[in-house]
Design a protein around this motif. Structure first.
Motif, mmCIF file in Angstrom:
data_model
loop_
_atom_site.group_PDB
_atom_site.id
_atom_site.type_symbol
_atom_site.label_atom_id
_atom_site.label_comp_id
_atom_site.label_asym_id
_atom_site.label_seq_id
_atom_site.Cartn_x
_atom_site.Cartn_y
_atom_site.Cartn_z
ATOM 1 N N VAL A 34 3.615 12.114 -7.645
ATOM 2 C CA VAL A 34 2.977 13.408 -7.428
ATOM 3 C C VAL A 34 4.024 14.483 -7.688
ATOM 4 O O VAL A 34 5.182 14.350 -7.273
ATOM 5 N N ALA A 35 3.629 15.518 -8.432
ATOM 6 C CA ALA A 35 4.522 16.647 -8.712
ATOM 7 C C ALA A 35 5.860 16.185 -9.277
ATOM 8 O O ALA A 35 6.914 16.687 -8.903
ATOM 9 N N LYS A 36 5.813 15.213 -10.196
ATOM 10 C CA LYS A 36 6.982 14.675 -10.897
ATOM 11 C C LYS A 36 7.925 13.888 -9.986
ATOM 12 O O LYS A 36 9.019 13.515 -10.419
ATOM 13 N N VAL A 37 7.530 13.653 -8.752
ATOM 14 C CA VAL A 37 8.309 12.806 -7.843
ATOM 15 C C VAL A 37 7.559 11.494 -7.668
ATOM 16 O O VAL A 37 6.357 11.486 -7.438
ATOM 17 N N CYS A 38 8.288 10.381 -7.790
ATOM 18 C CA CYS A 38 7.657 9.071 -7.661
ATOM 19 C C CYS A 38 8.151 8.367 -6.404
ATOM 20 O O CYS A 38 9.336 8.432 -6.052
ATOM 21 N N TRP A 39 7.218 7.707 -5.734
ATOM 22 C CA TRP A 39 7.496 6.888 -4.563
ATOM 23 C C TRP A 39 7.136 5.451 -4.893
ATOM 24 O O TRP A 39 6.231 5.191 -5.680
ATOM 25 N N ALA A 40 7.833 4.496 -4.296
ATOM 26 C CA ALA A 40 7.547 3.079 -4.520
ATOM 27 C C ALA A 40 7.791 2.317 -3.226
ATOM 28 O O ALA A 40 8.522 2.770 -2.344
ATOM 29 N N ALA A 41 7.182 1.134 -3.120
ATOM 30 C CA ALA A 41 7.361 0.302 -1.934
ATOM 31 C C ALA A 41 7.210 -1.160 -2.334
ATOM 32 O O ALA A 41 6.484 -1.474 -3.283
ATOM 33 N N GLY A 42 7.896 -2.043 -1.598
ATOM 34 C CA GLY A 42 7.848 -3.443 -1.989
ATOM 35 C C GLY A 42 8.301 -4.407 -0.939
ATOM 36 O O GLY A 42 8.109 -4.198 0.257
ATOM 37 N N SER A 43 8.924 -5.473 -1.389
ATOM 38 C CA SER A 43 9.277 -6.604 -0.534
ATOM 39 C C SER A 43 10.392 -6.229 0.442
ATOM 40 O O SER A 43 11.193 -5.334 0.208
ATOM 41 N N LYS A 44 10.412 -6.976 1.561
ATOM 42 C CA LYS A 44 11.436 -6.834 2.589
ATOM 43 C C LYS A 44 11.604 -5.401 3.077
ATOM 44 O O LYS A 44 12.716 -4.935 3.332
ATOM 45 N N GLY A 45 10.471 -4.703 3.195
ATOM 46 C CA GLY A 45 10.482 -3.375 3.792
ATOM 47 C C GLY A 45 11.127 -2.277 2.969
ATOM 48 O O GLY A 45 11.489 -1.222 3.506
ATOM 49 N N GLY A 51 0.832 -1.191 0.000
ATOM 50 C CA GLY A 51 0.000 0.000 0.000
ATOM 51 C C GLY A 51 0.868 1.244 0.000
ATOM 52 O O GLY A 51 1.897 1.288 0.682
ATOM 53 N N LEU A 52 0.468 2.253 -0.770
ATOM 54 C CA LEU A 52 1.266 3.471 -0.880
ATOM 55 C C LEU A 52 0.379 4.638 -1.287
ATOM 56 O O LEU A 52 -0.470 4.498 -2.170
ATOM 57 N N GLU A 53 0.583 5.777 -0.653
ATOM 58 C CA GLU A 53 -0.052 7.026 -1.066
ATOM 59 C C GLU A 53 0.999 8.116 -1.101
ATOM 60 O O GLU A 53 1.618 8.439 -0.070
ATOM 61 N N ALA A 54 1.224 8.678 -2.291
ATOM 62 C CA ALA A 54 2.121 9.816 -2.448
ATOM 63 C C ALA A 54 1.294 11.083 -2.277
ATOM 64 O O ALA A 54 0.498 11.431 -3.146
ATOM 65 N N VAL A 55 1.470 11.752 -1.172
ATOM 66 C CA VAL A 55 0.682 12.953 -0.874
ATOM 67 C C VAL A 55 1.314 14.179 -1.504
ATOM 68 O O VAL A 55 0.632 15.043 -2.052
ATOM 69 N N SER A 56 2.632 14.274 -1.448
ATOM 70 C CA SER A 56 3.360 15.419 -1.991
ATOM 71 C C SER A 56 4.811 15.006 -2.203
ATOM 72 O O SER A 56 5.182 13.849 -1.990
ATOM 73 N N LYS A 57 5.639 15.968 -2.611
ATOM 74 C CA LYS A 57 7.069 15.692 -2.736
ATOM 75 C C LYS A 57 7.672 15.294 -1.395
ATOM 76 O O LYS A 57 8.643 14.541 -1.335
ATOM 77 N N THR A 93 7.350 12.809 6.191
ATOM 78 C CA THR A 93 6.991 14.182 5.830
ATOM 79 C C THR A 93 8.235 14.995 5.459
ATOM 80 O O THR A 93 8.167 16.215 5.355
ATOM 81 N N ASP A 94 9.364 14.309 5.254
ATOM 82 C CA ASP A 94 10.618 15.004 4.940
ATOM 83 C C ASP A 94 11.327 14.389 3.735
ATOM 84 O O ASP A 94 12.517 14.179 3.737
ATOM 85 N N ARG A 95 10.545 14.081 2.701
ATOM 86 C CA ARG A 95 11.068 13.543 1.448
ATOM 87 C C ARG A 95 11.689 12.152 1.606
ATOM 88 O O ARG A 95 12.550 11.752 0.822
ATOM 89 N N GLY A 96 11.263 11.424 2.618
ATOM 90 C CA GLY A 96 11.757 10.070 2.802
ATOM 91 C C GLY A 96 13.040 9.953 3.591
ATOM 92 O O GLY A 96 13.591 8.858 3.706
ATOM 93 N N GLN A 97 13.512 11.056 4.152
ATOM 94 C CA GLN A 97 14.725 10.985 4.961
ATOM 95 C C GLN A 97 14.478 10.162 6.227
ATOM 96 O O GLN A 97 15.309 9.344 6.629
ATOM 97 N N THR A 98 13.322 10.395 6.858
ATOM 98 C CA THR A 98 12.946 9.622 8.040
ATOM 99 C C THR A 98 11.501 9.165 7.881
ATOM 100 O O THR A 98 10.687 9.833 7.231
ATOM 101 N N TRP A 99 11.196 8.033 8.484
ATOM 102 C CA TRP A 99 9.850 7.478 8.445
ATOM 103 C C TRP A 99 9.395 7.170 9.867
ATOM 104 O O TRP A 99 10.183 6.668 10.688
ATOM 105 N N THR A 100 8.141 7.474 10.159
ATOM 106 C CA THR A 100 7.578 7.245 11.483
ATOM 107 C C THR A 100 6.566 6.113 11.419
ATOM 108 O O THR A 100 5.710 6.089 10.532
ATOM 109 N N ASP A 101 6.668 5.180 12.347
ATOM 110 C CA ASP A 101 5.693 4.102 12.460
ATOM 111 C C ASP A 101 4.435 4.667 13.100
ATOM 112 O O ASP A 101 4.435 5.053 14.268
ATOM 113 N N VAL A 102 3.345 4.724 12.328
ATOM 114 C CA VAL A 102 2.077 5.266 12.830
ATOM 115 C C VAL A 102 0.996 4.178 12.788
ATOM 116 O O VAL A 102 -0.184 4.467 12.566
ATOM 117 N N SER A 103 1.396 2.948 13.019
ATOM 118 C CA SER A 103 0.482 1.813 12.906
ATOM 119 C C SER A 103 -0.602 1.832 13.974
ATOM 120 O O SER A 103 -0.364 2.246 15.113
#
Length: 350
Positions: A334-345, A44-50, A72-82
């Motif tokens: 979104v806005a010419k920036v692409c995000w992707a997600a897949g196997s093994k985190g 599952g993935l949602e690209a909200v902005s750059k 919220t910082d271009r993928g530099q850090t990710w927060t677990d919000v499960s």
């Protein structure tokens, strides 16, 4: 010896070869990749902005927790919000509209449920929990603005089941199946959460199994028309995902999740939103597809049994160029920036 030229030729300017570099696309430098949690399989993935994106997954360990991560910082850090208490669940789709986020858990019976957050994932409520053991929800989509949305289940009583909301996902109702074509042994694949997508007032279902079709609704899921997608059907084959730049222009991708996957003819496109042109092949499975800008530029990706890669089209899906040997289950731009997600985190940004 000098070559004498006609007078007209000597006075005309000499045409020089065009050395202007080709317009870059988002994958000239490939994906920038990192691993969030190697025990997670992200679909599952949602690209909200750059700067902002959400990913959802399931544990590769039996009984492990399903997770939701947000950056919220271009993928530099990710927060677990499960959400709490997600052991054994499988999160396959996430939709974010303004401050409201929804996550779909798939599975039979009560395993299918929709979680809702209005505070960036700090807290969650269960907006819907399936009580029908025959139902198995696969994908979810909201119409522009986020007021109305749909979710789809594998066939119940011989027809795909549609779940709908008209209050921003607070409550959900199973719609009548009177306007749904018969769908025996046909289903949506929860490969990337994009077997159900919307464009304007139209909704589209991409299916596989005994039939490989695209179903379209123009009345919020009450009635549907159907047409063959051109992607070969099979027990574990067909269309897996779709993307639409408008209600008229879209792309469907798919393939085969069987033991010996067949990849031929796994792309189709439409220019009128109702008829489809197939016979197009990626060099890898197509688990997801998304437009980058307009209706011509789009990216498709996949990662299954060695059939891995990312490809780009510049003509709305008619022809494709492989741009990366890295592949994912899901992609969104979104806005010419692409995000992707897949196997093994793994998560990627291009």
């Amino acid at each position: 010896m000098a070559l004498a030229l006609p007078a007209a030729a000597t006075s005309a300017p000499v045409r020089q070869p065009d050395t202007t570099p080709a317009k870059p696309h988002p994958f000239d430098d490939d994906w920038t990749e990192k691993v969030l949690d190697a025990d997670q399989n992200f679909r599952g993935l949602e690209a909200v902005s750059k700067k902002e994106a959400w990913v959802t997954g399931e544990s590769l360990t039996d009984g492990g927790p399903a997770t939701v991560f947000r950056t919220t910082d271009r993928g530099q850090t990710w927060t677990d919000v499960s959400p709490d208490d997600t052991a054994g669940l499988s999160f396959r789709d996430v939709e974010v509209n303004g401050k409201v986020a929804h996550v779909l858990a798939i599975g039979p019976g009560e395993a299918s449920r929709i979680y809702r957050s209005t505070d960036g994932g700090e807290s969650w409520t269960i907006a819907f929990q399936n009580e029908d053991e025959a139902a198995f929800y696969d994908c979810m989509a909201f119409y522009p603005g986020g007021q109305k949305g749909l979710a789809v289940s594998d066939p119940v009583d011989g027809k795909l089941r549609i779940l709908a909301t008209d209050d921003r996902g607070r409550t959900w109702t199973v719609l009548s199946n009177a306007g749904m074509p018969a769908s025996a042994d046909e289903y949506g694949f929860a490969a990337s959460g994009d077997c159900l997508v919307t464009a304007g007032k139209a909704a589209f279902l991409i299916t596989g199994g005994a039939k490989s079709r695209v179903l379209r609704s123009d009345d919020r899921g009450l009635t549907w028309t159907d047409v063959e997608s051109g992607i070969p059907e099979g027990p574990a084959a067909g269309g897996f995902a779709g993307a639409f730049a408008s209600p008229r222009r879209g792309i469907a991708v798919g393939g085969d999740f069987g033991e010996k996957p067949v990849l031929e003819d796994n792309v189709a496109y439409t220019r009128d939103g109702r008829t489809w042109t197939g016979g197009i092949t990626l060099t890898h499975v197509g688990e997801d597809v998304t437009f980058i800008r307009g209706w011509k530029l789009a990216v498709a990706t996949g990662d299954y049994r060695g059939s891995v890669g990312t490809s780009l089209t510049r003509d709305g899906g008619a022809t494709w160029t492989r741009v990366s040997d890295l592949g994912y289950h899901v992609v969104d731009c979104v806005a010419k920036v692409c995000w992707a997600a897949g196997s093994k985190g793994r998560v990627g940004r291009g």
